[in-house]
Write a protein that holds these residues in place. Structure first.
Motif, PDB file in Angstrom:
ATOM      1  N   ALA A 163      35.643  31.190  35.292  1.00  0.00           N
ATOM      2  CA  ALA A 163      34.487  32.075  35.186  1.00  0.00           C
ATOM      3  C   ALA A 163      34.930  33.495  34.848  1.00  0.00           C
ATOM      4  O   ALA A 163      36.026  33.925  35.210  1.00  0.00           O
ATOM      5  N   GLU A 164      34.052  34.188  34.121  1.00  0.00           N
ATOM      6  CA  GLU A 164      34.328  35.581  33.803  1.00  0.00           C
ATOM      7  C   GLU A 164      34.283  36.419  35.083  1.00  0.00           C
ATOM      8  O   GLU A 164      33.442  36.190  35.961  1.00  0.00           O
ATOM      9  N   PRO A 165      35.197  37.412  35.212  1.00  0.00           N
ATOM     10  CA  PRO A 165      35.184  38.249  36.421  1.00  0.00           C
ATOM     11  C   PRO A 165      33.919  39.087  36.490  1.00  0.00           C
ATOM     12  O   PRO A 165      33.330  39.442  35.464  1.00  0.00           O
ATOM     13  N   GLU A 166      33.487  39.385  37.719  1.00  0.00           N
ATOM     14  CA  GLU A 166      32.296  40.206  37.931  1.00  0.00           C
ATOM     15  C   GLU A 166      32.661  41.675  37.781  1.00  0.00           C
ATOM     16  O   GLU A 166      33.331  42.251  38.642  1.00  0.00           O
ATOM     17  N   ILE A 167      32.249  42.283  36.674  1.00  0.00           N
ATOM     18  CA  ILE A 167      32.560  43.683  36.412  1.00  0.00           C
ATOM     19  C   ILE A 167      31.567  44.557  37.179  1.00  0.00           C
ATOM     20  O   ILE A 167      30.346  44.425  37.013  1.00  0.00           O
ATOM     21  N   LEU A 227      35.319  42.797  41.112  1.00  0.00           N
ATOM     22  CA  LEU A 227      35.619  42.126  42.361  1.00  0.00           C
ATOM     23  C   LEU A 227      36.728  41.104  42.150  1.00  0.00           C
ATOM     24  O   LEU A 227      36.782  40.432  41.114  1.00  0.00           O
ATOM     25  N   ALA A 228      37.618  40.993  43.110  1.00  0.00           N
ATOM     26  CA  ALA A 228      38.636  39.948  43.068  1.00  0.00           C
ATOM     27  C   ALA A 228      37.953  38.590  43.105  1.00  0.00           C
ATOM     28  O   ALA A 228      36.966  38.396  43.814  1.00  0.00           O
ATOM     29  N   ALA A 229      38.494  37.666  42.318  1.00  0.00           N
ATOM     30  CA  ALA A 229      37.896  36.332  42.221  1.00  0.00           C
ATOM     31  C   ALA A 229      38.986  35.283  42.425  1.00  0.00           C
ATOM     32  O   ALA A 229      39.517  34.733  41.477  1.00  0.00           O
ATOM     33  N   LEU A 280      43.766  38.256  44.650  1.00  0.00           N
ATOM     34  CA  LEU A 280      44.161  38.796  45.950  1.00  0.00           C
ATOM     35  C   LEU A 280      45.666  39.008  46.003  1.00  0.00           C
ATOM     36  O   LEU A 280      46.134  40.039  46.506  1.00  0.00           O
ATOM     37  N   ALA A 281      46.431  38.072  45.469  1.00  0.00           N
ATOM     38  CA  ALA A 281      47.888  38.213  45.451  1.00  0.00           C
ATOM     39  C   ALA A 281      48.312  39.430  44.626  1.00  0.00           C
ATOM     40  O   ALA A 281      49.252  40.149  44.991  1.00  0.00           O
ATOM     41  N   ALA A 282      47.618  39.682  43.517  1.00  0.00           N
ATOM     42  CA  ALA A 282      47.937  40.856  42.696  1.00  0.00           C
ATOM     43  C   ALA A 282      47.656  42.142  43.457  1.00  0.00           C
ATOM     44  O   ALA A 282      48.437  43.103  43.403  1.00  0.00           O
ATOM     45  N   ILE A 331      38.315  38.490  55.259  1.00  0.00           N
ATOM     46  CA  ILE A 331      36.937  38.856  55.614  1.00  0.00           C
ATOM     47  C   ILE A 331      36.445  40.078  54.841  1.00  0.00           C
ATOM     48  O   ILE A 331      35.338  40.566  55.083  1.00  0.00           O
ATOM     49  N   CYS A 332      37.237  40.559  53.898  1.00  0.00           N
ATOM     50  CA  CYS A 332      36.877  41.738  53.109  1.00  0.00           C
ATOM     51  C   CYS A 332      36.560  41.367  51.666  1.00  0.00           C
ATOM     52  O   CYS A 332      36.996  40.323  51.160  1.00  0.00           O
ATOM     53  N   SER A 333      35.816  42.244  51.000  1.00  0.00           N
ATOM     54  CA  SER A 333      35.667  42.198  49.548  1.00  0.00           C
ATOM     55  C   SER A 333      36.757  43.077  48.952  1.00  0.00           C
ATOM     56  O   SER A 333      37.027  44.169  49.469  1.00  0.00           O
ATOM     57  N   HIS A 334      37.371  42.620  47.873  1.00  0.00           N
ATOM     58  CA  HIS A 334      38.484  43.344  47.260  1.00  0.00           C
ATOM     59  C   HIS A 334      38.084  43.802  45.860  1.00  0.00           C
ATOM     60  O   HIS A 334      37.554  43.018  45.069  1.00  0.00           O
ATOM     61  N   VAL A 335      38.328  45.068  45.578  1.00  0.00           N
ATOM     62  CA  VAL A 335      37.997  45.650  44.283  1.00  0.00           C
ATOM     63  C   VAL A 335      39.286  45.971  43.535  1.00  0.00           C
ATOM     64  O   VAL A 335      40.205  46.594  44.093  1.00  0.00           O
ATOM     65  N   LEU A 336      39.349  45.546  42.288  1.00  0.00           N
ATOM     66  CA  LEU A 336      40.500  45.804  41.422  1.00  0.00           C
ATOM     67  C   LEU A 336      40.067  46.743  40.311  1.00  0.00           C
ATOM     68  O   LEU A 336      39.035  46.518  39.664  1.00  0.00           O
ATOM     69  N   VAL A 337      40.850  47.796  40.082  1.00  0.00           N
ATOM     70  CA  VAL A 337      40.617  48.688  38.952  1.00  0.00           C
ATOM     71  C   VAL A 337      41.728  48.432  37.937  1.00  0.00           C
ATOM     72  O   VAL A 337      42.915  48.536  38.259  1.00  0.00           O
ATOM     73  N   GLU A 338      41.317  48.084  36.715  1.00  0.00           N
ATOM     74  CA  GLU A 338      42.274  47.697  35.684  1.00  0.00           C
ATOM     75  C   GLU A 338      42.145  48.576  34.450  1.00  0.00           C
ATOM     76  O   GLU A 338      41.065  49.090  34.141  1.00  0.00           O
TER      77      GLU A 338
END
Length: 246
Positions: free
Chosen positions: A2-6, A17-19, A24-26, A48-55
């Motif tokens: 699936a495409e990541p949620e931007i 959001l991390a998917a 999560l490992a990154a 138990i958290c939501s993880h946000v990645l900035v790329e």
């Protein structure tokens, strides 16, 4: 796949959001690099958290990450990361929704201020969308010696201590009581030079801190509990953040 949620895309960068486990490992690997831990930085709070990645959009490089834990009210603070280190009894009376920001880091080789702006814009969108009334977290100073940060701690003591009704108490075995034991006057310029950018941003929006710092030898940091009531953010600052978030 699936495409990541931007969540937000501006200029060179995007936040999503991390998917899944690979994302999560990154994030854990970036945290380990930034915090200089011996192994990938993971803990019991990650699931138990939501993880946000900035790329970086062109090459996909991960340049920043953070995690958010949503809490229905102060009564749920026992679930938070910060509750390991601070007595949050006073804050448990807070009736509104809260979010704990954690493990915020920016890759040290990426110094573009737009990264921090995009991260805060993303956070603003998430906080607004969830009706969060207080943002909390632990703001970290590198290393476990207070000596390089005496001006910063003096400035926190003079201008930015938590309101009495929310003031966190001591819980950790090793602390720096800068409000009680460091009476020197702050050199504001020096203080801001050594203060973490994330903490500077919190304070610019009306944030406040605990009256002591926790010595965290596992993470090789000193950190202060930081709180920000969203209703207290100046309207001009809200407009800027929402302009980025929009």
């Amino acid at each position: 796949m699936a495409e990541p949620e931007i969540l937000l895309s501006k200029g060179r960068y995007r936040a999503r959001l991390a998917a899944g486990a690979a994302d999560l490992a990154a994030a854990q690997a970036l945290r380990s690099f930034c915090f200089q831990t011996a192994s990938p930085d993971g803990d019991a709070f990650d699931p138990i958290c939501s993880h946000v990645l900035v790329e970086e959009q062109a090459g996909g490089a991960l340049v920043c990450c953070f995690r958010l834990l949503l809490l229905a009210s102060g009564a749920e603070l026992v679930r938070s990361y910060a509750a390991q280190f601070y007595d949050l009894t006073a804050l448990q009376a807070f009736a509104g929704r809260m979010a704990e920001l954690g493990r915020f880091c920016i890759h040290p080789e990426w110094r573009d201020p737009d990264i921090l702006r995009l991260a805060w814009g993303t956070m603003t969108g998430l906080v607004d969308g969830q009706g969060v009334q207080m943002l909390i977290g632990c703001s970290s100073f590198a290393g476990t010696s207070a000596a390089p940060y005496l001006d910063a701690f003096a400035l926190l003591r003079q201008r930015h201590l938590a309101p009495v009704q929310w003031l966190p108490g001591e819980k950790a075995p090793e602390v720096v009581r800068y409000a009680a034991e460091l009476p020197q006057e702050a050199d504001t310029k020096k203080a801001l030079q050594v203060m973490p950018p994330l903490l500077r941003t919190y304070l610019a929006m009306g944030g406040w801190v605990s009256d002591h710092a926790v010595v965290d030898r596992q993470m090789n940091t000193l950190h202060v509990f930081t709180g920000l009531e969203t209703g207290a953010i100046p309207e001009s600052r809200k407009r800027l953040l929402r302009a980025v978030a929009g």
